[in-house]
Design a protein around this motif. Structure first.
Motif, mmCIF file in Angstrom:
data_model
loop_
_atom_site.group_PDB
_atom_site.id
_atom_site.type_symbol
_atom_site.label_atom_id
_atom_site.label_comp_id
_atom_site.label_asym_id
_atom_site.label_seq_id
_atom_site.Cartn_x
_atom_site.Cartn_y
_atom_site.Cartn_z
ATOM 1 N N THR A 250 0.828 -1.215 0.000
ATOM 2 C CA THR A 250 0.000 0.000 0.000
ATOM 3 C C THR A 250 0.857 1.258 0.000
ATOM 4 O OG1 THR A 250 -0.200 -0.159 2.420
ATOM 5 C CG2 THR A 250 -1.964 -1.099 1.106
ATOM 6 N N ASN A 251 1.944 1.264 0.764
ATOM 7 C CA ASN A 251 2.827 2.423 0.757
ATOM 8 C C ASN A 251 3.467 2.634 -0.608
ATOM 9 O OD1 ASN A 251 2.276 2.820 3.465
ATOM 10 N ND2 ASN A 251 4.184 1.936 4.204
ATOM 11 N N GLY A 252 3.772 1.513 -1.292
ATOM 12 C CA GLY A 252 4.341 1.624 -2.632
ATOM 13 C C GLY A 252 3.387 2.268 -3.615
ATOM 14 N N PHE A 253 2.127 1.841 -3.606
ATOM 15 C CA PHE A 253 1.137 2.466 -4.486
ATOM 16 C C PHE A 253 0.967 3.943 -4.142
ATOM 17 C CE2 PHE A 253 -0.377 -1.814 -5.654
ATOM 18 C CZ PHE A 253 -0.627 -1.617 -7.001
ATOM 19 N N ALA A 254 0.861 4.252 -2.841
ATOM 20 C CA ALA A 254 0.670 5.649 -2.433
ATOM 21 C C ALA A 254 1.839 6.509 -2.893
ATOM 22 C CB ALA A 254 0.500 5.731 -0.921
ATOM 23 N N ALA A 255 3.053 5.989 -2.753
ATOM 24 C CA ALA A 255 4.231 6.755 -3.157
ATOM 25 C C ALA A 255 4.231 7.011 -4.660
ATOM 26 C CB ALA A 255 5.499 6.012 -2.738
ATOM 27 N N LEU A 256 3.866 6.010 -5.454
ATOM 28 C CA LEU A 256 3.848 6.186 -6.913
ATOM 29 C C LEU A 256 2.747 7.149 -7.351
ATOM 30 C CD1 LEU A 256 4.510 2.550 -8.179
ATOM 31 C CD2 LEU A 256 6.078 4.500 -8.261
ATOM 32 N N LEU A 257 1.599 7.086 -6.690
ATOM 33 C CA LEU A 257 0.518 8.005 -7.040
ATOM 34 C C LEU A 257 0.930 9.453 -6.802
ATOM 35 C CD1 LEU A 257 -2.530 6.063 -5.545
ATOM 36 C CD2 LEU A 257 -1.963 6.329 -7.974
ATOM 37 N N ARG A 258 1.769 9.671 -5.803
ATOM 38 C CA ARG A 258 2.221 11.017 -5.467
ATOM 39 C C ARG A 258 3.467 11.425 -6.256
ATOM 40 N NH1 ARG A 258 1.289 10.127 1.056
ATOM 41 N NH2 ARG A 258 -0.886 10.837 1.117
ATOM 42 N N ALA A 259 4.036 10.486 -6.998
ATOM 43 C CA ALA A 259 5.218 10.771 -7.823
ATOM 44 C C ALA A 259 5.001 10.186 -9.217
ATOM 45 C CB ALA A 259 6.473 10.188 -7.176
ATOM 46 N N GLU A 278 12.744 -1.753 -3.191
ATOM 47 C CA GLU A 278 13.679 -1.327 -2.144
ATOM 48 C C GLU A 278 13.463 0.142 -1.792
ATOM 49 O OE1 GLU A 278 15.592 -3.597 -0.563
ATOM 50 O OE2 GLU A 278 14.471 -4.926 -1.898
ATOM 51 N N GLU A 279 13.161 0.962 -2.795
ATOM 52 C CA GLU A 279 12.923 2.381 -2.533
ATOM 53 C C GLU A 279 11.622 2.602 -1.765
ATOM 54 O OE1 GLU A 279 13.692 6.696 -3.098
ATOM 55 O OE2 GLU A 279 14.608 4.857 -2.360
ATOM 56 N N PHE A 280 10.597 1.810 -2.064
ATOM 57 C CA PHE A 280 9.354 1.910 -1.275
ATOM 58 C C PHE A 280 9.655 1.591 0.195
ATOM 59 C CE2 PHE A 280 7.091 0.171 -5.293
ATOM 60 C CZ PHE A 280 7.201 1.396 -5.905
ATOM 61 N N LEU A 281 10.484 0.568 0.420
ATOM 62 C CA LEU A 281 10.833 0.180 1.783
ATOM 63 C C LEU A 281 11.594 1.293 2.498
ATOM 64 C CD1 LEU A 281 11.906 -3.488 1.006
ATOM 65 C CD2 LEU A 281 10.084 -2.846 2.594
ATOM 66 N N SER A 373 -3.075 2.307 -17.373
ATOM 67 C CA SER A 373 -2.984 3.458 -16.472
ATOM 68 C C SER A 373 -3.558 3.084 -15.106
ATOM 69 C CB SER A 373 -3.712 4.681 -17.035
ATOM 70 O OG SER A 373 -5.093 4.600 -16.814
ATOM 71 N N VAL A 374 -2.971 3.661 -14.079
ATOM 72 C CA VAL A 374 -3.450 3.531 -12.703
ATOM 73 C C VAL A 374 -3.430 4.934 -12.105
ATOM 74 C CG1 VAL A 374 -3.006 2.585 -10.410
ATOM 75 C CG2 VAL A 374 -2.610 1.164 -12.425
ATOM 76 N N GLU A 375 -4.592 5.388 -11.663
ATOM 77 C CA GLU A 375 -4.680 6.738 -11.116
ATOM 78 C C GLU A 375 -5.403 6.724 -9.779
ATOM 79 O OE1 GLU A 375 -6.619 9.093 -14.057
ATOM 80 O OE2 GLU A 375 -4.890 9.108 -15.421
ATOM 81 N N GLN A 376 -5.143 7.747 -9.009
ATOM 82 C CA GLN A 376 -5.816 7.896 -7.726
ATOM 83 C C GLN A 376 -7.294 8.195 -7.941
ATOM 84 O OE1 GLN A 376 -3.549 10.276 -4.967
ATOM 85 N NE2 GLN A 376 -5.380 10.857 -3.790
ATOM 86 N N ALA A 377 -8.153 7.495 -7.199
ATOM 87 C CA ALA A 377 -9.598 7.628 -7.406
ATOM 88 C C ALA A 377 -10.314 8.135 -6.156
ATOM 89 C CB ALA A 377 -10.182 6.288 -7.837
ATOM 90 N N GLY A 378 -9.585 8.806 -5.292
ATOM 91 C CA GLY A 378 -10.167 9.318 -4.052
ATOM 92 C C GLY A 378 -9.056 9.630 -3.080
#
Length: 401
Positions: A250-259, A278-281, A373-378
């Protein structure tokens, strides 16, 4: 230093810290290698000190009974923490870790990769059809539970109950467990002990190809694992096998959505996925700190910490140390080298580290292969009722490739 000449105090429950601890960590590192946590406890802020102390024999993980009673209250959860390998020192820790690690060896995990890939596909196939999903609910929690349950031989009909009780127990890994969570932790320990104990009784009669059967064989070979040690460390291994993975994903997805630039870079070169994990970690460590008991005096900077005190190795701060990581507040999926300390070190290196990495790599490989594509939906909603850096909701809009 403050006016008293003492290092600054760190308040882990400050709302600003709960939302974004990294600016506070930066101020603490700038002030010195130590900060104050509370009575008799100090935080270690810098990467070099954390790395050295992870392997320092003057520090231990075995806390007195009174510590656990203070943390979670007297009862089954307190007894549980006194028996699991996380809070044991050699030689007991070495013995327990050797016996429990069989389920998580790279060879075992590699054999599971096909199953992991199929499970990810099964969990996310509905999202391709509907065009949306909540990563936390539909992927990050069910995936590691299914995988670690298979490794341990927990039948499918029990997965939901085991996960629920393991999550409740997870709240008890806080330094001080909130009063409203203590009863639930004690009850969950009792439920998990009874359930795993029943499975062990079944395996004694009919051994299988799973962790429980392996542990019983070790017991039979005279390795002095008691029934209670097997039960409690199996419960802990289940927890270790899924909790970090949930938050890594979940942190990995959140980080990518913000970058989004980093997400685009991954799409252009899927070979970057292992390094991205490794970068998500590093960027958002699920476990931000780990406690050690000072058994002999330890000098850090200009201050000597006496025996009997507690040192909290601040993994999240160490992972953002400017002396080691260039521009640490920026996600960089190409970062190399990346000597993060998220999985700990020395004898207490996380048992489920290879499994967590593998599951995360499979997930993000799937995303790059199967979506356009994967985008933030909320709104991304933080999980506040947990000792981990975690999200309660990560909603996505997904388009198939």
């Amino acid at each position: 230093m403050d006016a008293s000449g003492l290092p600054p105090r760190f308040d882990a429950l400050d709302p600003a810290v709960l939302e974004d601890p990294y600016p506070t960590y930066a101020r603490l590192r700038a002030a010195g290698p130590l900060c104050r946590f509370g009575p008799g406890s100090w935080g270690v802020t810098r990467h070099a000190d954390v790395v050295a102390l992870q392997r320092d024999p003057r520090l231990g993980s075995e806390f007195p009974e009174a510590y656990h009673h203070l943390s979670v209250g007297a009862g089954p959860a307190s007894h549980f923490f006194q028996r699991i390998m996380l809070y044991r020192d050699p030689p007991d820790h070495v013995r327990l870790r050797r016996l429990m690690s069989g389920a998580f060896t790279p060879a075992v995990v590699r054999r599971m990769r096909g199953y992991i890939e199929q499970t990810v596909d099964d969990l996310l196939a509905p999202a391709l059809e509907s065009g949306s999903c909540d990563v936390v609910r539909e992927l990050a929690y069910p995936l590691p539970v299914l995988v670690v349950s298979t490794l341990m031989g927990i039948p499918p009909e029990a997965h939901d109950d085991v996960r629920l009780h393991a999550m409740r127990l997870g709240r008890a890994f806080s330094a001080i467990v909130p009063a409203d969570a203590r009863d639930a932790a004690h009850e969950s320990v009792q439920w998990l002990r009874a359930y795993i104990g029943g499975l062990l009784d079944e395996r004694r009669k009919a051994p299988g190809d799973d962790l429980l059967s392996t542990l019983l064989q070790a017991e039979d070979d005279g390795d002095r694992l008691s029934h209670d040690e097997i039960v409690d460390n199996t419960v802990f291994s289940f927890f270790a096998g899924f909790e970090t993975t949930v938050h890594l994903i979940t942190n990995g997805f959140a980080a990518l959505l913000r970058a989004p630039d980093q997400f685009a870079l991954l799409r252009s070169d899927p070979g970057l996925v292992p390094g991205a994990v490794e970068e998500f970690l590093r960027f958002e460590a699920p476990i931000q700190g780990t406690a050690r008991l000072v058994r002999e005096p330890v000098t850090i900077g200009s201050r000597t910490v006496r025996a009997g005190r507690v040192l909290v190795l601040m993994l999240g701060s160490a992972n953002h140390d400017e002396a080691v990581f260039h521009d640490p507040g920026t996600l960089d999926v190409t970062r190399n080298p990346n000597p993060h300390v998220t999985f700990g070190g020395g004898g207490h290196l996380c048992l489920g580290a290879f499994l967590a990495r593998t599951e995360a790599q499979v997930v993000f490989d799937w995303v790059l292969r199967r979506t356009s594509s994967v985008e933030q939906a909320g709104d991304l909603v933080r999980e506040s009722d947990t000792p981990f850096r975690a999200f309660a909701h990560v909603p996505l809009a997904i388009k198939p490739a």
